[in-house]
Motif scaffolding. Structure first.
Motif, PDB file in Angstrom:
ATOM      1  N   ILE A  23       2.556   0.848   2.939  1.00 37.47           N
ATOM      2  CA  ILE A  23       1.457   1.694   2.482  1.00 37.47           C
ATOM      3  C   ILE A  23       1.248   2.838   3.473  1.00 37.47           C
ATOM      4  O   ILE A  23       1.041   2.616   4.664  1.00 37.47           O
ATOM      5  N   VAL A  75      -4.295   5.309   1.110  1.00 34.82           N
ATOM      6  CA  VAL A  75      -5.031   4.659   0.031  1.00 34.82           C
ATOM      7  C   VAL A  75      -6.150   5.589  -0.417  1.00 34.82           C
ATOM      8  O   VAL A  75      -6.850   6.165   0.419  1.00 34.82           O
ATOM      9  N   ILE A  97      -2.523   4.163  -4.483  1.00 38.64           N
ATOM     10  CA  ILE A  97      -1.894   3.849  -3.200  1.00 38.64           C
ATOM     11  C   ILE A  97      -0.628   4.685  -3.082  1.00 38.64           C
ATOM     12  O   ILE A  97       0.167   4.752  -4.026  1.00 38.64           O
ATOM     13  N   PHE A 106       2.883   4.828  -1.302  1.00 35.05           N
ATOM     14  CA  PHE A 106       3.835   3.967  -0.607  1.00 35.05           C
ATOM     15  C   PHE A 106       4.980   4.807  -0.052  1.00 35.05           C
ATOM     16  O   PHE A 106       5.409   5.779  -0.666  1.00 35.05           O
ATOM     17  N   ILE A 111      -5.373  -4.688   0.721  1.00 33.57           N
ATOM     18  CA  ILE A 111      -4.554  -3.477   0.746  1.00 33.57           C
ATOM     19  C   ILE A 111      -4.864  -2.693   2.019  1.00 33.57           C
ATOM     20  O   ILE A 111      -5.933  -2.108   2.151  1.00 33.57           O
ATOM     21  N   VAL A 140      -3.449   0.126   4.994  1.00 32.26           N
ATOM     22  CA  VAL A 140      -2.511   1.170   5.399  1.00 32.26           C
ATOM     23  C   VAL A 140      -1.670   0.645   6.566  1.00 32.26           C
ATOM     24  O   VAL A 140      -2.191   0.022   7.483  1.00 32.26           O
TER      25      VAL A 140
END
Length: 159
Positions: free
Chosen positions: A84, A87, A99, A101, A132, A134
Motif C-alpha cells: 500500500i 489510502v 487504496i 498499491f 489497511i 500504508v
C-alpha cells in the motif's frame, strides 16, 4: 506461550491464503452483498502478563476483507502481492474509499466501495480501516473493467 501464539498466527495466515486462492479461482461466487471481515478467533480467556501481573483480554486481529465488490464477467481479474502506497479515507475517516498499491509494473488505485456496502457494520468498517495500513504488503484480488475504466478491490489478505 509466545511460540504457540506464533504458530497459531501462521496457521491463520495459511488459512487466509487458502481462502484467498479459492476465492480467486471461483470469481463467480463473490458479490458485494456478501462482504465479510476475516479475523483471528477471539479466545474466551484473558492472558495474565507474567511480568506485570495485569490481565489483558485477547483481541481478534483482521487478516482479510473479502467480497468487497461484485465480480463483473466482462472485467479482467488480477491477483497480486502489493504494497500500500497511499489510502484515501472518507471525510469521517471511518471508511476507506480507495487504496493506491505499488505493483511490480507500476501503481494502481482501486476503489473499495466499502461505504456503499450494505452488509458491513460500523464496527466492520472501523476494523477494516485499522487493517489497511500504508507501507504494509498484502495479497490482493481486483478487477479492471475496460468499458467503464473502473478499477475495484474484491479481496485483500494480510501476508
Amino acid at each position: 506461550m509466545t511460540f504457540s501464539l506464533g504458530l497459531q498466527r501462521d496457521r491463520l495466515k495459511l488459512l487466509a491464503l487458502g481462502a484467498f486462492l479459492l476465492s480467486a479461482s471461483s470469481f463467480s461466487t463473490a458479490a458485494s452483498d456478501s462482504a465479510r471481515i476475516i479475523s483471528t478467533p477471539v479466545e474466551k480467556n484473558a492472558i495474565k502478563q507474567p511480568t506485570s501481573g495485569k490481565v489483558t483480554p485477547n483481541k481478534s486481529s483482521v487478516v482479510g476483507l473479502i467480497n468487497l465488490e461484485e465480480v463483473m464477467p466482462d472485467c479482467q481479474q488480477q491477483v497480486s502481492k502489493a504494497k500500500i502506497k497511499s489510502v484515501q479515507r472518507s471525510e469521517s475517516g471511518i471508511t476507506t474509499e480507495s487504496i493506491t498499491f505499488s505493483l511490480a509494473n507500476g501503481n494502481v488505485t482501486l476503489a473499495t466501495h466499502m461505504s456503499d456496502n450494505p452488509v458491513l457494520t460500523l464496527d466492520d468498517l472501523m476494523d477494516a480501516t485499522k487493517f489497511i495500513k500504508v507501507g504494509n504488503t498484502y495479497f490482493i484480488h481486483f478487477q479492471i473493467c475496460e468499458q467503464t475504466q473502473e478499477r475495484s478491490l474484491i479481496n485483500i489478505y494480510a501476508i
